[in-house]
Design a protein around this motif. Structure first.
Motif, mmCIF file in Angstrom:
data_model
loop_
_atom_site.group_PDB
_atom_site.id
_atom_site.type_symbol
_atom_site.label_atom_id
_atom_site.label_comp_id
_atom_site.label_asym_id
_atom_site.label_seq_id
_atom_site.Cartn_x
_atom_site.Cartn_y
_atom_site.Cartn_z
ATOM 1 N N PRO A 26 0.833 -1.203 0.000
ATOM 2 C CA PRO A 26 0.000 0.000 0.000
ATOM 3 C C PRO A 26 0.865 1.249 0.000
ATOM 4 N N ALA A 27 0.466 2.242 -0.778
ATOM 5 C CA ALA A 27 1.287 3.437 -0.946
ATOM 6 C C ALA A 27 1.037 4.443 0.166
ATOM 7 N N ASN A 28 2.088 5.191 0.531
ATOM 8 C CA ASN A 28 1.848 6.376 1.335
ATOM 9 C C ASN A 28 1.398 7.496 0.392
ATOM 10 N N GLU A 29 1.089 8.651 0.949
ATOM 11 C CA GLU A 29 0.495 9.700 0.123
ATOM 12 C C GLU A 29 1.445 10.206 -0.954
ATOM 13 N N VAL A 30 2.732 10.272 -0.671
ATOM 14 C CA VAL A 30 3.701 10.741 -1.659
ATOM 15 C C VAL A 30 3.764 9.774 -2.836
ATOM 16 N N ILE A 31 3.880 8.479 -2.538
ATOM 17 C CA ILE A 31 3.966 7.488 -3.598
ATOM 18 C C ILE A 31 2.657 7.428 -4.382
ATOM 19 N N ALA A 32 1.539 7.541 -3.685
ATOM 20 C CA ALA A 32 0.244 7.536 -4.372
ATOM 21 C C ALA A 32 0.148 8.697 -5.358
ATOM 22 N N LEU A 33 0.653 9.869 -4.950
ATOM 23 C CA LEU A 33 0.654 11.032 -5.841
ATOM 24 C C LEU A 33 1.503 10.761 -7.076
ATOM 25 N N LEU A 34 2.671 10.163 -6.880
ATOM 26 C CA LEU A 34 3.544 9.837 -8.008
ATOM 27 C C LEU A 34 2.890 8.820 -8.935
ATOM 28 N N GLN A 35 2.241 7.820 -8.362
ATOM 29 C CA GLN A 35 1.643 6.753 -9.169
ATOM 30 C C GLN A 35 0.474 7.244 -10.018
#
Length: 274
Positions: A26-35
């Protein structure tokens, strides 16, 4: 936006055309934004205030830079006539005119030459390809930070490589000194909610991720990816895939749209890249 596994799975399904690695956590918010990054080429009429651009540039300046050279600058363009003139030189793309802010990231060794000249020092090192590469890499890293910062604020962005189609004319328009060269543009604005563009599929990890040594990509993986890209574009009423796009891009020098002359342009603009 929630960073729960359901949202991550949905975004990753789009990013990998339905073939996301099952082991991605599961992504944190930074990784989710990048994805969930996507290129935005359609904007509303809402403007962007100066404080927001200042914040975005601060994020760009926080990017890594080779030996703290900071060999880049950014030109902010808002004037409609100026944007229109830039658009003509950069593929005549309408979204450049439409975006409230257009940024041009510049590989900039002019500043360093000025520092050296002021102190009576030589600047021979600027003339080598290593310095040209450093300037381009620094500009690219800064631009990536700027994009993520803009997206975190709810803005949309798209890179514009076509600023290198006619770089010398653009350099004159921007009054760039010798040693400063346009690397990429970036249109910034509030995304049009009716825009159909989504999260575009990327190559599977087993094609781009090599363990210990490089190995050629299996053709079946390339074909599968081409199918995923075709499915993505079909949802937007288009019919092309990835294979045809890259073959069209690398088939001959004419497909570079003027960029095959970049080495000569760099030399004329004070970056001989020996």
């Amino acid at each position: 936006m929630s960073d729960g596994r359901g949202v991550t799975d949905n975004v990753l399904g789009q990013r990998y055309g339905g073939g996301a690695p099952a082991s991605i956590a599961p992504a944190n918010e930074v990784i989710a934004l990048l994805q969930r990054h996507r290129s935005v080429r359609s904007f509303t009429d809402e403007g962007i205030d100066d404080d927001t651009v200042t914040l975005i540039v601060s994020a760009a300046q926080s990017a890594a830079t080779s030996s703290n050279m900071q060999a880049w600058s950014v030109i902010e363009v808002r004037d409609p006539d100026h944007k229109a003139a830039i658009s003509v030189l950069a593929g005549d793309q309408a979204f450049i005119r439409q975006a409230p802010v257009f940024l041009i990231f510049v590989a900039d060794w002019a500043r360093h030459r000025g520092v050296a000249e002021h102190r009576g020092e030589a600047a021979e090192g600027v003339e080598y390809i290593e310095s040209t590469l450093v300037g381009f890499i620094d500009a690219a890293l800064a631009a990536q930070n700027a994009t993520i910062a803009a997206e975190s604020l709810g803005l949309g962005a798209v890179y514009v490589g076509a600023v290198r189609n006619r770089p010398e004319e653009l350099a004159d328009l921007l009054e760039l000194p010798p040693g400063a060269f346009p690397v990429m543009g970036m249109a910034l604005g509030h995304p049009d909610p009716t825009d159909r563009a989504g999260v575009k599929p990327r190559l599977p990890q087993d094609v781009v991720r090599h363990r210990e040594t490089y190995r050629p990509a299996p053709d079946e993986a390339i074909v599968a990816y081409d199918d995923a890209v075709r499915t993505y574009y079909a949802g937007q009423g288009m019919s092309h895939g990835w294979i045809g796009t890259i073959l069209g891009r690398i088939r001959s020098a004419t497909t570079l749209r003027g960029r095959e002359k970049l080495r000569a342009a760099l030399e004329r603009r004070g970056l001989p890249s020996k």
